[in-house]
Design an enzyme around this catalytic site. Sequence first.
Site, PDB file in Angstrom:
ATOM      1  N   GLU A 244       0.745  -1.226   0.278  1.00  0.00           N
ATOM      2  CA  GLU A 244      -0.034   0.156   0.053  1.00  0.00           C
ATOM      3  C   GLU A 244       0.826   1.195   0.269  1.00  0.00           C
ATOM      4  OE1 GLU A 244      -2.943  -0.095   3.193  1.00  0.00           O
ATOM      5  OE2 GLU A 244      -4.134  -1.782   2.106  1.00  0.00           O
ATOM      6  N   GLU A 353      -5.695  -8.628   0.354  1.00  0.00           N
ATOM      7  CA  GLU A 353      -6.652  -8.188   1.450  1.00  0.00           C
ATOM      8  C   GLU A 353      -7.664  -7.915   1.032  1.00  0.00           C
ATOM      9  OE1 GLU A 353      -5.099  -4.974   3.814  1.00  0.00           O
ATOM     10  OE2 GLU A 353      -2.882  -5.711   3.704  1.00  0.00           O
TER      11      GLU A 353
END
Length: 465
Positions: A244, A353
Amino acid sequence: MFGSSTFAALAVSAIFASFATARPHQFHSRHARPSQGSPTIGGFAHPSGTGVPYPVSSSHISSNATANTNSSTTSKVRGVNLGGWLILEEWMYDDDSIFSGTDATDQWTFDSTPGAEAALHNHWDTYINETDFAWMAKAGFTHVRIPIGYWAYNNSNTPYITGADAILEKAIGWARQYGMWVMIDCHGSPGSQNGQMHSGHSGSVDWQTPDNLGLSIDVLNTIGSKYGAMKYADVVMGIEIVNEPSTNDGNDPEVTMTFAKNAYDTIKYVAANPDLYVITHDAWLGASKWSSLAQTLNSHTPSPRFALDLHLYQNQDTASKALDIHGHIAAACAWSQTEFLPPGSDLPIFVGEFAGTIDICANPNNSTDGGLSCTEESCQCTNIPMHSYVDSANTVATSLRDDLRRFWEAQVQTFEHSSMGWFVWSLKGPGLWSAENLVQFILQGDHLGTTKFPGICAQAGSPWE
Ligand SMILES: *[C@@H]1O[C@H](CO)[C@@H](O)[C@H](O)[C@H]1NC(C)=O
Ligand SMILES: *[C@@H]1O[C@H](CO)[C@@H](O)[C@H](O)[C@H]1NC(C)=O
Ligand SMILES: *[C@@H]1O[C@H](CO)[C@@H](O)[C@H](O)[C@H]1NC(C)=O
Ligand SMILES: *[C@@H]1O[C@H](CO)[C@@H](O)[C@H](O)[C@H]1NC(C)=O
Ligand SMILES: *[C@@H]1O[C@H](CO)[C@@H](O)[C@H](O)[C@H]1NC(C)=O
Ligand SMILES: *[C@@H]1O[C@H](CO)[C@@H](O)[C@H](O)[C@H]1NC(C)=O
């Protein structure tokens, strides 16, 4: 991007009596993804099969992993993150956590507190152990994604405490023993790649200085040399190079892509295992932005091993949080058209995720509504005493449980149709952030390969099923 007060993840947890008394956790935005607006559905036929199937051979299954017979029957990744273990995330723990009595808010500040080293070792030894691997394998999980901070390999000029690499090593041994695969996820990069607590250090984003990028590559070189060796080829399936990285906040997406290329070249150079995946999070840019680099990196190899990690959540941005269950399911099914690449693409994609928890709640007549943060006891839409219709986890309103299961199945069916597979966030955590709770309360112990609502996306109007 998301204030801690808007975080409603715990929400659905409140359906369960055992969580109903928990104090509100101090939530931080775990996953700051820009809002995407409403997905469109329909009109796009998406033939099944994207990328190469993940090789899962029964010979990999070790002799005492007998419970995991189903892992040999799927070519898709059915994985779970071991979040909150080797990188601390305060919001994921109970009241009585490693953080209590400290002012720490992330790994960086925790590691600076007195007694941190002993506490950390205790956490590493108890938060997840061999019994958890046995449980995961039995539940039907085939893979684990293990977040670890770069500082486990080089903590110079920081307060970070080293030692997590030995725990990773132990985890890899357990994974092997129970017939599971490991994705090693460098989740915290030098300088912080996103300024969020789950990078280890909340605050500024200083990852893309020459020194920090260099240290990132150094550490990946170390990890790649070690876990890319053939003696791990039966258990370590890939290394994720960065998690991320933000796009518009301290990072330049072009630099992120150049870094990905350098990291890929570095790891492929030192790793003897030709099947090792080198995975990068998409930096919220979307898969198609990575196609050209993937073409460059993957064109020389018989099977593409440069791969992308997408994180797909419906409990973070305001628009998603407002959806009712039908909207949630439709949006999950639409991901097959909006997020993934057409079949035949040479960019393998993993959903590294996603979550089973969303803001829906049950009415006294057992209908469900969306858009409420569901902070009422027992996840009711109205403020009536909890025990008047739900008295324990086992009697959670059937309607709510079924709706959450439909949502779960819409997600995993979409991912298994359109990608290499998925890793739910996370093994342990509050409410339905926890894979343990999902399996126990929503799947009611069913194996992950079981489908209760076949054709859920077709019913939602998606043409791909
Ligand atoms: C699995 O096998 C290993 C090595 O043979 C052994 O140490 C371990 O205790 C076994 N685990 C279980 C749960 O039987
Ligand atoms: C793992 O931890 C749990 C408690 O959290 C405990 O019940 C179990 O015995 C432990 N397993 C091993 C192998 O130590
Ligand atoms: C750790 O990183 C620092 C800063 O980049 C570097 O000077 C040092 O040599 C590294 N240590 C090791 C053992 O690689
Ligand atoms: C169930 O209750 C909700 C909220 O009070 C209401 O909007 C809905 O119409 C009710 N459904 C039925 C079938 O009565
Ligand atoms: C709502 O669901 C609960 C639990 O499944 C059930 O006991 C109750 O009778 C239901 N209420 C209505 C009004 O259908
Ligand atoms: C394997 O999956 C099927 C459903 O797909 C389930 O019925 C069966 O119990 C599972 N086997 C094991 C050993 O978990």
